[in-house]
Design an enzyme around this catalytic site. Structure first.
Site, mmCIF file in Angstrom:
data_model
loop_
_atom_site.group_PDB
_atom_site.id
_atom_site.type_symbol
_atom_site.label_atom_id
_atom_site.label_comp_id
_atom_site.label_asym_id
_atom_site.label_seq_id
_atom_site.Cartn_x
_atom_site.Cartn_y
_atom_site.Cartn_z
ATOM 1 C CB CYS A 130 -0.936 -0.003 1.208
ATOM 2 S SG CYS A 130 -2.003 -1.452 1.268
ATOM 3 C CE LYS A 195 -7.004 -2.059 4.869
ATOM 4 N NZ LYS A 195 -6.675 -1.511 3.554
ATOM 5 C CE LYS A 248 -10.865 -3.113 4.483
ATOM 6 N NZ LYS A 248 -9.932 -2.705 3.511
HETATM 7 C C1 PBG Z 1 -6.591 -1.842 -0.084
HETATM 8 C C2 PBG Z 1 -7.879 -2.311 0.454
HETATM 9 C C3 PBG Z 1 -8.171 -3.595 0.944
HETATM 10 C C4 PBG Z 1 -9.523 -3.593 1.235
HETATM 11 C C5 PBG Z 1 -10.011 -2.320 0.975
HETATM 12 N N1 PBG Z 1 -8.976 -1.547 0.500
HETATM 13 C C6 PBG Z 1 -7.338 -4.804 1.051
HETATM 14 C C7 PBG Z 1 -6.146 -4.851 1.899
HETATM 15 O O1 PBG Z 1 -5.847 -3.961 2.696
HETATM 16 O O2 PBG Z 1 -5.443 -5.838 1.739
HETATM 17 C C8 PBG Z 1 -10.280 -4.778 1.747
HETATM 18 C C9 PBG Z 1 -11.711 -4.809 1.374
HETATM 19 C C10 PBG Z 1 -12.367 -6.122 1.512
HETATM 20 O O3 PBG Z 1 -11.774 -7.148 1.928
HETATM 21 O O4 PBG Z 1 -13.555 -6.175 1.195
HETATM 22 N N2 PBG Z 1 -5.834 -1.054 0.735
HETATM 23 ZN ZN ZN Z 2 -3.727 -0.855 -0.093
#
Ligand code: PBG
Ligand code: ZN
Length: 324
Positions: A130, A195, A248
């Site tokens: 990311c 997150k 999340k």
């Molecule tokens: C990317 C991102 C992710 C999700 C939303 N934005 C994946 C991650 O961080 O690996 C996950 C969404 C989902 O699982 O529905 N930064």
């Molecule tokens: Zn990401």
């Protein structure tokens, strides 16, 4: 008062009473529908681990957004799958990038629908992280400029709100400054503030082709064991100018949603992620649970925990259920 003077069942006996004292109700206003945009035309690619969800080219994307509007939804969240990846994630902030094109297509065809964009680099970097990678490590500060640049490109394309999901420290402030300097002080930021490094993202990484090519995301996403840190992350993003604070995933973190609802004076969003959706769909397809009922009960639990808005792949299905 104790039994037999008090009888809890009295108010459960009649549907009218149950409705009268119900504390939480779901409405179509509660949901944001995440959608995946791909390059090309006339393609609607089913995502194997997320039955009912698709990678969509702009033409199909617009059709789905129209259906979402018809069902009463107010907002969608866009993710893009670029045509090529590189170390600098250049397709993340290109004015002709996939998300930028998708935003324009949706705003042209369905102007009443609010378009929120996921702001991250992992779909666009060849290593799938990311942020920027320097000597095998994720370089926080070097990532900020590109993340802010990506958010700005979304705003320029017409996004109504940006939602950074990268978990780099300081990115909300950097995005706020950049948007303000460029004349987008009215564009809100929904921060993926809290997150967790979650295994529940599995199906998404297949859907968005964004799995990290080495290591994992635990150096930037939160440890599932921690809740104090959630307050710290949220407080930091509030200070930096976030307008909405997101938690999340949702279902395994209902306690965190409730804690933030009680301690933070901004709207709280909850992202019910791909793995949560996949589990319910899988059990439904096996015939083991009543999928629609489990869907509604799960969404209700997220709202009851304190979420003011819910990002969910069930958004359209749940909206239709509520409209029946
Ligand atoms: C990317 C991102 C992710 C999700 C939303 N934005 C994946 C991650 O961080 O690996 C996950 C969404 C989902 O699982 O529905 N930064
Ligand atoms: Zn990401």
């Amino acid at each position: 008062m104790l039994f037999p003077d008090f009888r809890a069942r009295r108010l459960r006996e009649k549907e009218a009473f149950r409705r009268m004292i119900r504390e939480t109700t779901l409405t179509v206003d509660d949901f944001i529908l995440p959608l995946f945009a791909i390059e090309g035309k006339g393609i609607k690619n089913p995502i194997a681990s997320m039955p009912g969800q698709f990678q969509l080219t702009c033409d199909y994307l617009v059709k789905t957004v129209q259906e979402a509007q018809d069902a009463g939804l107010a907002a969608v969240m866009l993710f893009g799958l670029p045509d090529k990846k590189d170390p600098l994630a250049t397709r993340a902030y290109a004015s002709d990038g996939i998300v930028q094109k998708a935003i324009k297509a949706v705003k042209d065809a369905v102007p009443g629908m609010a378009v929120i964009t996921d702001v991250c680099l992992c779909q666009y970097t060849d290593h799938g992280h990311c942020g920027m990678v320097e000597n095998g490590r994720i370089d926080n500060d070097a990532s900020l400029e590109l993340i802010a640049k990506t958010a700005l490109s979304h705003a320029k394309a017409g996004a109504d709100m940006v939602a950074p999901s990268d978990m780099m420290d300081g990115r909300v402030g950097e995005i706020r400054d950049t948007l303000d300097e460029e004349g987008f002080s009215d564009i809100p930021i929904m921060s993926y503030a809290v997150k967790y490094a979650s295994a529940y993202y599995g199906p998404f990484r297949q859907a968005a082709d964004s799995a990290p090519q080495f290591g994992d995301r635990r150096s930037y996403q939160m440890d599932p064991a921690n809740s104090l840190e959630a307050i710290r992350e949220a407080t930091m993003d509030v200070e930096e100018g976030a307008d909405i604070i997101m938690v999340k995933p949702a279902l395994p973190y209902l306690d965190i949603i409730r804690r933030l609802k009680d301690e933070i004076d901004l709207p709280i969003a909850a992202y019910s992620v791909s793995g949560e959706y996949a589990m319910i769909k899988a059990a439904e397809l096996m015939g083991w649970v009543d999928g629609k009922k489990v869907m509604m009960e799960t969404l209700l639990s997220i709202k009851r925990a304190g979420a003011d808005t819910i990002l969910t792949y069930f958004a359209l299905e749940a909206a239709r259920e509520l409209n029946r």
